[in-house]
Design a protein around this motif. Structure first.
Motif, short mmCIF file in Angstrom:
data_model
loop_
_atom_site.label_atom_id
_atom_site.label_comp_id
_atom_site.label_asym_id
_atom_site.label_seq_id
_atom_site.Cartn_x
_atom_site.Cartn_y
_atom_site.Cartn_z
N VAL A 190 -66.51 -23.83 -21.02
CA VAL A 190 -65.42 -24.64 -21.79
C VAL A 190 -65.98 -26.16 -21.60
O VAL A 190 -65.85 -27.07 -22.51
N GLN A 191 -66.73 -26.58 -20.44
CA GLN A 191 -67.37 -27.80 -20.44
C GLN A 191 -68.20 -27.97 -21.18
O GLN A 191 -68.59 -29.09 -21.74
N LYS A 192 -69.29 -27.18 -21.50
CA LYS A 192 -70.39 -27.20 -22.40
C LYS A 192 -69.76 -27.32 -23.70
O LYS A 192 -70.70 -28.00 -24.71
N SER A 193 -68.74 -27.05 -24.05
CA SER A 193 -68.09 -26.84 -25.63
C SER A 193 -67.14 -28.03 -25.87
O SER A 193 -66.47 -28.10 -26.75
N LEU A 194 -66.89 -28.89 -24.86
CA LEU A 194 -65.87 -29.92 -24.96
C LEU A 194 -66.12 -30.89 -26.23
O LEU A 194 -67.29 -31.23 -26.49
N ALA A 195 -65.03 -31.35 -26.92
CA ALA A 195 -65.19 -32.18 -28.16
C ALA A 195 -65.49 -33.47 -27.59
O ALA A 195 -65.27 -33.62 -26.34
N THR A 196 -65.72 -34.47 -28.71
CA THR A 196 -66.00 -35.68 -28.18
C THR A 196 -64.83 -36.40 -27.86
O THR A 196 -63.87 -35.83 -28.21
N ALA A 197 -64.82 -37.34 -27.25
CA ALA A 197 -63.67 -38.27 -26.91
C ALA A 197 -62.81 -38.47 -27.95
O ALA A 197 -61.52 -38.38 -27.91
N GLU A 198 -63.31 -38.64 -29.11
CA GLU A 198 -62.50 -39.06 -30.36
C GLU A 198 -61.49 -37.97 -30.86
O GLU A 198 -60.46 -38.00 -30.87
N ARG A 199 -62.31 -36.68 -30.76
CA ARG A 199 -61.75 -35.43 -31.35
C ARG A 199 -60.63 -35.17 -30.31
O ARG A 199 -59.60 -34.51 -30.57
N ASP A 200 -61.22 -35.29 -29.16
CA ASP A 200 -59.98 -34.86 -27.88
C ASP A 200 -58.94 -35.63 -28.18
O ASP A 200 -57.73 -35.21 -27.90
N ALA A 201 -59.03 -36.97 -28.25
CA ALA A 201 -57.75 -37.86 -28.43
C ALA A 201 -57.01 -37.28 -29.74
O ALA A 201 -55.62 -37.36 -29.85
N TRP A 202 -57.51 -37.15 -30.67
CA TRP A 202 -57.00 -36.67 -31.92
C TRP A 202 -56.19 -35.41 -31.75
O TRP A 202 -55.05 -35.43 -32.18
N LEU B 221 -48.39 -29.08 -20.71
CA LEU B 221 -49.41 -28.52 -21.77
C LEU B 221 -50.80 -29.64 -21.88
O LEU B 221 -51.94 -29.01 -21.81
N LEU B 222 -50.41 -30.85 -21.85
CA LEU B 222 -51.66 -31.73 -21.95
C LEU B 222 -52.44 -31.70 -20.65
O LEU B 222 -53.73 -31.62 -20.62
N GLY B 223 -51.87 -31.32 -19.59
CA GLY B 223 -52.50 -31.41 -18.36
C GLY B 223 -53.33 -29.96 -18.29
O GLY B 223 -54.36 -29.89 -17.26
N SER B 224 -53.11 -28.95 -18.93
CA SER B 224 -53.69 -27.84 -18.72
C SER B 224 -54.77 -27.79 -20.23
O SER B 224 -55.39 -26.54 -20.13
N ALA B 225 -54.76 -28.70 -20.97
CA ALA B 225 -55.50 -28.68 -22.10
C ALA B 225 -57.10 -29.14 -22.26
O ALA B 225 -57.44 -30.00 -21.43
N SER B 226 -57.75 -28.24 -22.76
CA SER B 226 -59.29 -28.55 -22.79
C SER B 226 -59.58 -28.65 -24.51
O SER B 226 -59.27 -27.43 -25.17
N VAL B 227 -60.05 -29.42 -25.09
CA VAL B 227 -60.22 -29.49 -26.57
C VAL B 227 -61.62 -29.04 -26.57
O VAL B 227 -62.64 -29.87 -26.06
N VAL B 228 -61.97 -27.99 -27.60
CA VAL B 228 -63.37 -27.47 -27.49
C VAL B 228 -63.94 -27.55 -29.08
O VAL B 228 -62.86 -27.61 -29.93
N SER B 229 -64.97 -27.65 -29.24
CA SER B 229 -65.48 -27.52 -30.63
C SER B 229 -66.59 -26.51 -30.44
O SER B 229 -67.89 -26.65 -29.90
N LEU B 230 -66.73 -25.32 -31.21
CA LEU B 230 -67.72 -24.19 -31.09
C LEU B 230 -68.31 -24.15 -32.32
O LEU B 230 -67.65 -23.90 -33.47
N PRO B 231 -69.75 -24.25 -32.44
CA PRO B 231 -70.50 -23.96 -33.52
C PRO B 231 -70.18 -22.59 -34.15
O PRO B 231 -70.10 -21.69 -33.37
N LEU B 232 -70.56 -22.58 -35.37
CA LEU B 232 -70.52 -21.32 -36.11
C LEU B 232 -72.06 -20.80 -36.49
O LEU B 232 -72.85 -21.86 -36.92
N HIS B 233 -72.06 -19.58 -36.56
CA HIS B 233 -73.49 -19.01 -36.93
C HIS B 233 -73.59 -19.39 -38.75
O HIS B 233 -74.67 -19.58 -38.73
N THR B 234 -72.49 -19.25 -39.36
CA THR B 234 -72.53 -19.46 -40.76
C THR B 234 -71.38 -20.39 -41.13
O THR B 234 -70.24 -20.22 -40.75
N ARG B 235 -71.52 -21.29 -42.11
CA ARG B 235 -70.75 -22.19 -42.63
C ARG B 235 -69.49 -21.32 -43.06
O ARG B 235 -69.78 -20.29 -43.93
N PHE B 236 -68.17 -21.66 -42.53
CA PHE B 236 -66.94 -20.87 -42.78
C PHE B 236 -65.82 -21.76 -43.08
O PHE B 236 -65.55 -22.66 -42.40
N ARG B 237 -65.02 -21.58 -44.35
CA ARG B 237 -63.99 -22.16 -44.82
C ARG B 237 -64.51 -23.86 -44.83
O ARG B 237 -63.56 -24.78 -44.39
#
Length: 347
Positions: free
Chosen positions: A311-323, A19-35
């Motif tokens: 996927v590469q363009k949307s990778l989360a920060t190192a801190e969020r990836d570790a989290w 799982l960890l070897g196949s994982a990419s953590v991404v952070s995708l912006p929203l058009h409109t604030r949600f939740r």
């Protein structure tokens, strides 16, 4: 401890290293604030059946996230049931925006004739809800359908008052007007004479027993989500046992998670309502070059191919990836513990 309603058999679980070897953590912006967020974080996993997604909301604890990981593994490592249809009719989702923003949001859902309007937003008033729903009805005209989603934000008296105030806009149903099953039962009795059905969402996916709301007669419709219910196979079991009409919805997923929901919806014999599977339209970025956004009011039942450059363009920060990796590891430990216990009980 709460557990996924039907976790994959222990022998089908991939290893944590897989799982960890196949994982990419991404952070995708929203058009409109949600939740309450401006970006959606998710762990994209690559399984033998294709890409899958682990994306419990950040405020959920590890126990609640357990079913989400079971669902991700189910979709990535288990073959989905044969589809009964190749497209799913979907609703537009309207966040708690002001009236002047309604048209711009809904324009991102071409062909959709059902709108789910978020109401009971913290910090807003019933007048705000009325203005938003009025604008949505004007956008649709007289022929489309409007459903409300309060996310359990009202007590029974508030819900009754709000439903009366909003009934003039010809409501298809009201989703999770109150938080508890007892309150859902009560509000359903109070508004039954108005002919407005009550739908349950959180009362299905956030409780120990997802069938309680059906047994209690507290809802007319169940809103189900594949990932929070432990995956497609688990959700189908719940649908069969509940015996109520269902709406398959998403949890603000990437197009990978949306595909999981689309495969679930495609496997349900009687799908009476438009599904809440168009939320990829809320994302300003995605992980595939062909996102599952609505075309002529529906989405295709398909498995999107990951675009590794996106996927590469949307990778989360190192801190969020570790989290997220730490979270996945902890939840995996709970899942293997549950699977081992289940196996011993079945031996």
């Amino acid at each position: 401890m709460a557990t996924p309603h039907h976790a994959p058999p222990a022998h089908t679980l991939p290893t944590l290293a897989d799982l960890l070897g196949s994982a990419s953590v991404v952070s995708l912006p929203l058009h409109t604030r949600f939740r309450g967020v401006d970006a959606r974080e998710a762990v994209i996993l690559r399984g033998p059946e294709g890409a899958t997604e682990f994306s419990p909301f950040v405020e959920y604890d590890d126990v609640e996230a357990l079913a989400w990981l079971a669902g991700a593994i189910d979709f990535g490592w288990t073959t989905p049931p044969p589809p009964l249809r190749d497209r799913i009719a979907v609703n537009a989702t309207l966040p708690a925006v002001g009236p002047s923003e309604v048209a711009a949001v809904l324009d991102r859902y071409p062909g959709c004739r059902t709108i789910k309007v978020k109401v009971a937003e913290r910090g807003q008033t019933l007048d705000d809800d009325i203005a938003r729903v009025r604008e949505a009805r004007a956008y649709l005209g007289t022929s489309g359908r409007i459903r409300l989603d309060a996310n359990g934000g009202w007590n029974v008296d508030e819900a009754e008052h709000a439903i009366h105030a909003l009934a003039e806009f010809d409501l298809e149903y009201v989703e999770q007007p109150c938080a508890s099953v007892d309150d859902l039962w009560e509000i359903r009795q109070r508004v039954k004479y108005m002919g407005i059905p009550v739908a349950a969402d959180e009362s299905v996916r956030k409780v120990e027993d997802p069938l309680e709301v059906a047994r209690r007669g507290a809802a007319d419709v169940l809103v189900i989500k594949a990932q929070p219910l432990g995956g497609i196979h688990s959700a189908l079991d719940i649908v069969e046992r509940a015996g109520l009409p269902v709406v398959v919805s998403s949890a603000l997923d990437t197009s990978i998670g949306i595909a999981m929901g689309a495969h679930l919806a495609a496997s349900i014999p009687n799908l009476e309502y438009d599904c809440g599977l168009a939320t990829a339209a809320l994302l300003a970025a995605d992980v595939t070059a062909e996102p599952l956004v609505p075309v002529d009011g529906s989405i295709a039942v398909t498995r999107p191919v990951l675009d590794e450059s996106l996927v590469q363009k949307s990778l989360a920060t190192a801190e969020r990836d570790a989290w997220w990796r730490d979270r996945l590891s902890r939840v995996y430990g709970l899942l293997t513990e549950f699977s081992d216990t289940k196996g011993r009980h079945c031996a």
